[in-house]
Scaffold this motif. Sequence first.
Motif, mmCIF file in Angstrom:
data_model
loop_
_atom_site.group_PDB
_atom_site.id
_atom_site.type_symbol
_atom_site.label_atom_id
_atom_site.label_comp_id
_atom_site.label_asym_id
_atom_site.label_seq_id
_atom_site.Cartn_x
_atom_site.Cartn_y
_atom_site.Cartn_z
ATOM 1 N N GLU A 278 0.810 -1.205 0.000
ATOM 2 C CA GLU A 278 0.000 0.000 0.000
ATOM 3 C C GLU A 278 0.852 1.266 0.000
ATOM 4 O O GLU A 278 0.420 2.314 -0.492
ATOM 5 N N LYS A 279 2.063 1.181 0.521
ATOM 6 C CA LYS A 279 2.964 2.337 0.560
ATOM 7 C C LYS A 279 3.952 2.351 -0.598
ATOM 8 O O LYS A 279 4.828 3.202 -0.648
ATOM 9 N N GLY A 280 3.827 1.404 -1.526
ATOM 10 C CA GLY A 280 4.632 1.466 -2.735
ATOM 11 C C GLY A 280 5.787 0.505 -2.817
ATOM 12 O O GLY A 280 6.334 0.312 -3.900
ATOM 13 N N SER A 281 6.218 -0.093 -1.722
ATOM 14 C CA SER A 281 7.342 -1.018 -1.798
ATOM 15 C C SER A 281 6.910 -2.290 -2.521
ATOM 16 O O SER A 281 5.755 -2.720 -2.444
ATOM 17 N N ILE A 282 7.863 -2.899 -3.221
ATOM 18 C CA ILE A 282 7.568 -4.085 -4.025
ATOM 19 C C ILE A 282 7.476 -5.306 -3.113
ATOM 20 O O ILE A 282 8.424 -5.642 -2.407
ATOM 21 N N ARG A 283 6.305 -5.969 -3.142
ATOM 22 C CA ARG A 283 6.127 -7.184 -2.358
ATOM 23 C C ARG A 283 6.682 -8.392 -3.098
ATOM 24 O O ARG A 283 7.396 -9.208 -2.539
#
Length: 867
Positions: A278-283
Motif C-alpha cells: 500500500e505504501k509502494g514497496s515491491i512485495r
Amino acid sequence: DWSARRPMSLFQAREWWSTKAGEGEEFDQGSMCVANIDNEPGGNNKIIVGSYGGILRMYNPKQREYRVEDLILEKNFGIPILQVAAGRFVSGSKEVVLALLHPHKLAVFMVSAVSSGGAVNYYTVVPAYEHHLVRPAYNMCYGPFGQNNGKDYICVQSLDGVLSFFEQDSFAFNRQLPSNFLIPGPLCYFAKTDTFLTCNSQMQIEAYRYSVLAAAQDNVDQDAAASVTSGKKVQVDWTTNIGEHARYIEVTRFGRSLTSHQEEILVIGEQTLFCLKEKGSIRTQKRIGEYVVTAALTYPVPPAPTDSAQFHNLLIGTQSGHLMVFRDVQLAWCARLQHAPVQIAVAGVAGVQGMITSLDDRGRIVISYLGTDPPSASLINTEMKELNYDEMETEHQQLLRVIRQTHGEGRQKPPEELHIKVEVPPVVEFGAEDEDCDENVGKVDGAIVQSSVRVQLQLAGAAFVENVTVTVDAPACFSYAVSKTHFNRIDQGQLASFGITFRVLTTLLCASLDVTMIVSYFHNDEPRCATALFSLPLALVARVVQPVKNAQYKIALDCSYVPQSLGSLFQDLLSQPMNQALGMQSSANILSIQYISGTDATIIVSKSAGRISVQSSEFAAMWLLSQELCQRLQDQAAGGESDEEPFYIQYQDSLPLHDYFALMDDHFALRKHIEEVRSDLGDRAQQYRAVQKRLLLRFKDRNPAPLNHLDVILTHTYEQIMHLADAIEDAQRGLQAVSCHLSAATELVLLLIRYRFDLDEQNFVILRRHLSSRIVDSADQGWEEQVDSALIHLLRTCLARNLRDRTTMPPPMKMPSDTMKLKKHITNVIDRLANGARLTQVQEADYAGAEGGEDAFSGGEDEEDDQ
C-alpha cells in the motif's frame, strides 16, 4: 473452483456467444464495460461497447448464439469514444449511469428501457450532463474521491499529464502533475488510501493523495516563477521505480498472504508482473517477458472455508490469443482464444456467473468459459507386442550420453569465422599536420609522432557476411580520425584491409597501451561479432631522456632475476630514431623516459640487492613504466634466460594508499564542482525563461508597461549562462585529465597489491574487475559509487567475516557526500587480503581471528556503518 487446478495450456476457451460490432471500426482498452446499465430489477448485465468511430452499442445476450434482438441499442455520436464506464455519476441518485469520454468532452447518460404491455420495446439514452475539456483527453478513472461513499466522481487525464476532477455535474479543479509526462500512463484510484496511481515516463509508479491535490495551488498554465513563490505545491505521496513502462494498474487482493484488511497494487509492465504494498514497496514480482500482454483484469473468487476474506485472481490476454489465469503469481490455467483481446470482463451473463467477455481491436465480442471437450475417440493399441527392456535401456543410455556430451561441449562455435589480423609497426613514424589533426598531439622537432596500424579481415567457413562494422576502443590519451569502419559485404577469401593512425595527446597522461577492436557482422541475418586486442608501442607515448635521479614518488620491486642491462630489456624503445643518440649514452642500470604529456619516469636497477626501483615526479606516471618493466621481465624469464630458480616479483613495502587517495579526492572534488556549476546553470536557465515570458507578455500588451530593466536582467542572465557553460567545459576537460591519472594510479595500486600479497591470476582478475580502472563519469553515476558498490559486494560475499555480513542488504547506489567510505572499503579489502583471504572461495570462518592478527591498514574497522 477451476482456477485452483494445476497449470495447463492445451485447452480451448469454449465459446458461448459472439458477434461483430460494426465493420471497419477500431477498439482499444476502455472500449467495453459490462454492467446492469438500465438498472433492471433482475440485475441482468448488459455489454456496452464504444468505438473510435463514435458508435455506441449495447447487447443483452439471453441464450447461446447471437440473435438480432440481442442488440438493444445503437447510437452514433459522431465523435470518437475513448472510454466507457458505468457508475453512480448523477447527484442525488444511486442508480448506475453511463459515462462516455470523448477527446474534448465528458458526457454522462441515463439508460432506461421503454416498456409496453409488460415487454421492453426499446432502450433510450438520455443526457444527464456533460463537461467540455480544454485539453485532449487520454483516459479516466472514477471512485468515491475524498471518501465520499455512495457517489462516484470522475478524474480525466489529458495527453500532457493534467488531471481534471469532476464532482458529478460540477467541475472541481485541474492539477498539473510535477513529473515529466512525455506519454501519459494508466490511471487508477486507490479508495482505501484515497490516492491516485499512475506511471510516468521515467518508469516510476507515483501516488498522489486527493486531499493534497485539492489543497494545492492551481498550477496549470501558470508562470513558473510565480508558482515557486506562492501557494502549496503538488507533492507526490510515494514513488517506486519499476524499470519498465506500466500497461495496467489495479488495486486488488491478489497475494494469498494478505490479511483481511490489507490490499495491494498490481502493476503489469512490459515484461514483469509487480505486486506493490500500500505504501509502494515491491512485495513480489514475476517475469512474463515471453508474452505480449494486450488485456488484463482481476476478478474475485469465492472464498475458501479457511479464508477470512475474499481474494482475486488475475486474467491476462496475450497477443498470441492465450488467456492465462494467475493465482498468486502462479499460472493456474491457460486456454486459447480465437482472437487477441484488448479488454476482458468477468461477470454474470444470462444468469450464468463467471462468464468471460472479451473484445478485440476489430470489434469481435466473445462470451466464453473455460472447459474441455471429451476425447472423440479412444486410443486402442492394435499391436500387442512384448516390450524389450534391454533395448529400452540401451536407447536410454545413448540418449544420456548425447545429453552429457552436449552439455559438456557447451554452445558450439559458429561455422563461419572472421579472422582479424592487426599489424603494429615496431618503429613509430613522423607525419605532417593535416585538417583532422588535433592541435594538442605530440610532436618531436615539429613532426607529429604517430603509429599507423594495418588491419586485415579475412572470412573462413562461409560464402559471405554482410554489414561488417569495425569499432575501435582506445584509451582517452590517443587521437585517431576514424573510430568506425564499415564494409557492406566480405566474401570468402577476400582480404578487406584498412589503416588506423594513432597519435598521442599532450594534455592527457597515458594510462594504457591496449586497444580493443570489435567487428560486428551478419551471417544469414544472424548477428555475430569478433574481437581483437593489441597493444601500441611504448615509443609512441614516451621517449628516452637524460637520467633523472631525483623524484618525489618511488616504488621498489624485489626480483629473483635482475637484467644485466636495461638497454637489452628496452631495446625497442632505444632503437627508435628519436632515441638512438641517447640510447648509445644510456647506462646499464638506469633508464629515464619522458611521456608526451611532459611527465618523466625512471628505472634504477640495484644488482647487488636484487631490487628494481621505479620513480617519477607524479604518482600515476609510474604505472605504465612499471607495467612494461614487469611484463618484459616475465617474458625474458619465460624465454629461458633465467632458469636457475623460479622467477618472482615481490613488493614488500607498505602500499602507497595516501598518494592514491589524494588523486581520488581530486577526482571527486572535480565531480562535485561540475555538479554545483550544473545546478547554477539550471537556475540561470530557469531565470532566463521566466524573464523571457514576462517580456513577451509585456510586448503582447496593447499598452505595454515599462520594462523596469527586464532587458538588462535578460542580457546579464544570458552572459551568466554562457560563462557557466564555459566553466563546465573547462571542468570537464580537467576531469578527463584527472580521470587518466586516477586510472593509471588504480592500475599501479592493483599491481602492487598483486605482488604484495602474491595473488594468482584468477584472484587478481576478480579484484581488478571490482576495483576497476575504467573510469566513465556521467551526470547520474560516477566511478566512486560504482567501485564502492562493487567493493561492498566483495566484503559481503567472498570477503565476509561472518554470516551476518553476508545477509545485510547493500545500500543504494548514489553519489556520496565524500570519499571516506570508499577509502575505508578499499582499506578493508586490502586488510582481508593481507590476513589470508582470497576471492575465489567463500570463507566459512573469521579468518582474521584465525590468523590471530589485526588489520594492518585500518585498525580492524568494519564496514557495518554503511547500512
